[in-house]
Scaffold this active site. Structure first.
Site, PDB file in Angstrom:
ATOM      1  N   LYS A  94       0.949  -0.932   0.259  1.00 23.91           N
ATOM      2  CA  LYS A  94       0.108   0.199   0.049  1.00 23.91           C
ATOM      3  C   LYS A  94       0.831   1.031  -0.084  1.00 23.91           C
ATOM      4  O   LYS A  94       1.951   1.366   0.538  1.00 23.91           O
ATOM      5  CB  LYS A  94      -0.787   0.047   1.312  1.00 23.91           C
ATOM      6  CG  LYS A  94      -2.183   0.928   1.010  1.00 23.91           C
ATOM      7  CD  LYS A  94      -2.939   0.124   0.281  1.00 23.91           C
ATOM      8  CE  LYS A  94      -4.489   1.014   0.232  1.00 23.91           C
ATOM      9  NZ  LYS A  94      -5.441   0.116  -0.644  1.00 23.91           N
TER      10      LYS A  94
ATOM     11  N   GLY B  57     -19.080   7.595  -1.970  1.00 25.61           N
ATOM     12  CA  GLY B  57     -18.152   7.444  -3.075  1.00 25.61           C
ATOM     13  C   GLY B  57     -18.453   6.538  -4.030  1.00 25.61           C
ATOM     14  O   GLY B  57     -19.642   6.195  -4.198  1.00 25.61           O
ATOM     15  N   SER B  58     -17.599   5.983  -5.036  1.00 24.60           N
ATOM     16  CA  SER B  58     -17.905   5.447  -6.071  1.00 24.60           C
ATOM     17  C   SER B  58     -18.494   4.196  -5.648  1.00 24.60           C
ATOM     18  O   SER B  58     -19.260   3.441  -6.198  1.00 24.60           O
ATOM     19  CB  SER B  58     -16.616   5.219  -6.875  1.00 24.60           C
ATOM     20  OG  SER B  58     -16.086   6.221  -7.585  1.00 24.60           O
ATOM     21  N   VAL B  59     -17.802   3.469  -4.530  1.00 22.23           N
ATOM     22  CA  VAL B  59     -18.190   2.208  -4.374  1.00 22.23           C
ATOM     23  C   VAL B  59     -19.716   2.161  -3.375  1.00 22.23           C
ATOM     24  O   VAL B  59     -20.694   1.474  -3.447  1.00 22.23           O
ATOM     25  CB  VAL B  59     -17.157   1.475  -3.170  1.00 22.23           C
ATOM     26  CG1 VAL B  59     -17.616  -0.036  -2.609  1.00 22.23           C
ATOM     27  CG2 VAL B  59     -15.738   1.353  -3.920  1.00 22.23           C
ATOM     28  N   GLY B  60     -19.589   3.271  -2.383  1.00 24.94           N
ATOM     29  CA  GLY B  60     -20.678   3.299  -1.565  1.00 24.94           C
ATOM     30  C   GLY B  60     -22.190   3.643  -2.433  1.00 24.94           C
ATOM     31  O   GLY B  60     -23.209   3.049  -2.188  1.00 24.94           O
TER      32      GLY B  60
END
Length: 372
Positions: free
Chosen positions: A104, A204-207
């Site tokens: 990471k 966001g994109s995932v949520g």
């Protein structure tokens, strides 16, 4: 293991102002350090870069993990974040059956104010020096356009639009969705979502994609996000109830789905939860190792984050498969996240252990077998 930087402190040749330092020994005392192979610091004052690249293990393959751009309150906080996230990536790839290790990167900066082409160019130089050891992709603060920018300058960048598979968020959301349903099925005997109350933290994109899937199957949504435009859209499109970031923790819901930053489940927040299930896409949801047991004591079923949110890394890993990338090959592997979680839930019940402890045991068994 490929040691890409010698000596320990190296200023790159030419006109570059980037300096890269191996800080592994210096950070070994910090929380989250877990036999990490190497931790690199890249610093370029002239171009505004302070980047930590944490390599947890390359036993299963090169370390894959996104690059996060976040304004941590201190350098140490940024390092700890990188350490914990890279370890989680090892576990995620191992349990998903991927030939990849865990890594990471954390760039300590405000993505809205500090991210510049010059800063990303300096980071691309650092990535070039880590070829063979680290592969990166998008994360918080790092957009698909940023990944494309980096990929033009460094080969070890995945999840791009140019020769890559694009944004992995839809696959992360799909894995989270099927994992959430697996948790519901384990707890209630049915995975039907009609009328089930779900609290989603982070749009966001995932949520957002998760909310679309939940709404389509009749779930009743409560949402929170720092962006009031997003929450207003969620209220209009999904009929969602909008609450503040703190209030989402105590919302009267059946399932809590954290999809923002980590550390949300702690000794302070767990007593506030009304949900009987926690199943969301955020990384490092448990603030401490003890918080898994705190959830058990409250009777809350927890879907370990690095298992349920593995859809994105499964998709990115498919770019490296022989024969090239195929969505058709990715989707079945993402769907198997539900089966993996079901096995974890059953083993946790059988052994009287927390689900996160069982998941970690399974991941470490895979890594240790590979060491032999």
């Amino acid at each position: 293991m490929l040691n890409v930087l010698e000596p320990r402190h190296q200023k790159l040749a030419g006109a570059t102002t980037l300096e890269i330092t191996d800080i592994t020994a210096d950070v070994a005392r910090l929380d989250g350090f877990d036999r990490h192979e190497q931790v690199w610091l890249g610093r370029d004052t002239a171009r505004g870069l302070t980047a930590i690249v944490s390599i947890h293990t390359t036993v299963l393959g090169p370390a894959l993990g996104g690059t996060r751009i976040w304004p941590h309150v201190s350098f140490e906080a940024g390092v700890i974040d990188a350490l914990r996230l890279s370890r989680g990536m090892t576990f995620k790839s191992a349990i998903a059956g991927l030939p990849l290790g865990g890594g990471k990167a954390v760039i300590i900066a405000d993505a809205k104010k500090d991210k510049t082409p010059a800063m990303l160019e300096a980071y691309a130089e650092m990535l070039n020096k880590l070829q063979g050891q680290y592969i990166t992709a998008e994360d918080v603060g790092m957009t698909l356009a940023d990944a494309d920018f980096l990929a033009e300058r460094a080969p070890n960048v995945s999840g791009t639009t140019k020769g890559g598979s694009g944004n992995p968020s839809p696959f992360t959301a799909q894995g989270t969705f099927v994992g959430l349903k697996a948790a519901l099925r384990h707890r209630t005997g049915s995975d039907a979502l009609s009328g089930v109350r779900v609290g989603v933290q982070g749009l966001g994109s995932v949520g957002w994609s998760l909310c679309e899937k939940l709404h389509a199957e009749g779930a009743v949504l409560t949402v929170s996000d720092l962006d009031v435009v997003r929450t207003a859209r969620a209220a209009e499109k999904f009929g969602a109830t909008v609450v503040s970031g703190d209030a989402i923790l105590s919302a009267d819901v059946d399932i809590f789905a954290p999809c923002a930053l980590g550390g949300i489940l702690s000794a302070e927040t767990i007593p506030q939860l009304k949900a009987g299930i926690v199943a969301g896409a955020a990384n490092n949801q448990l603030a401490t190792a003890e918080d898994g047991m705190r959830l058990v004591e409250r009777g809350i079923l927890y879907a370990p984050d690095y298992v349920i949110n593995a859809g994105g890394v499964i998709n990115v890993a498919a770019e490296m498969a022989e024969g090239g990338y195929s969505v058709g090959a990715v989707s079945p592997r993402v769907e198997k996240i539900a089966d993996t979680l079901a096995a974890i839930f059953q083993r946790a019940d059988r052994e009287g252990r927390t689900t996160d402890a069982v998941a970690e045991t399974m991941a470490r068994e895979i890594v240790e077998a590979a060491r032999k």
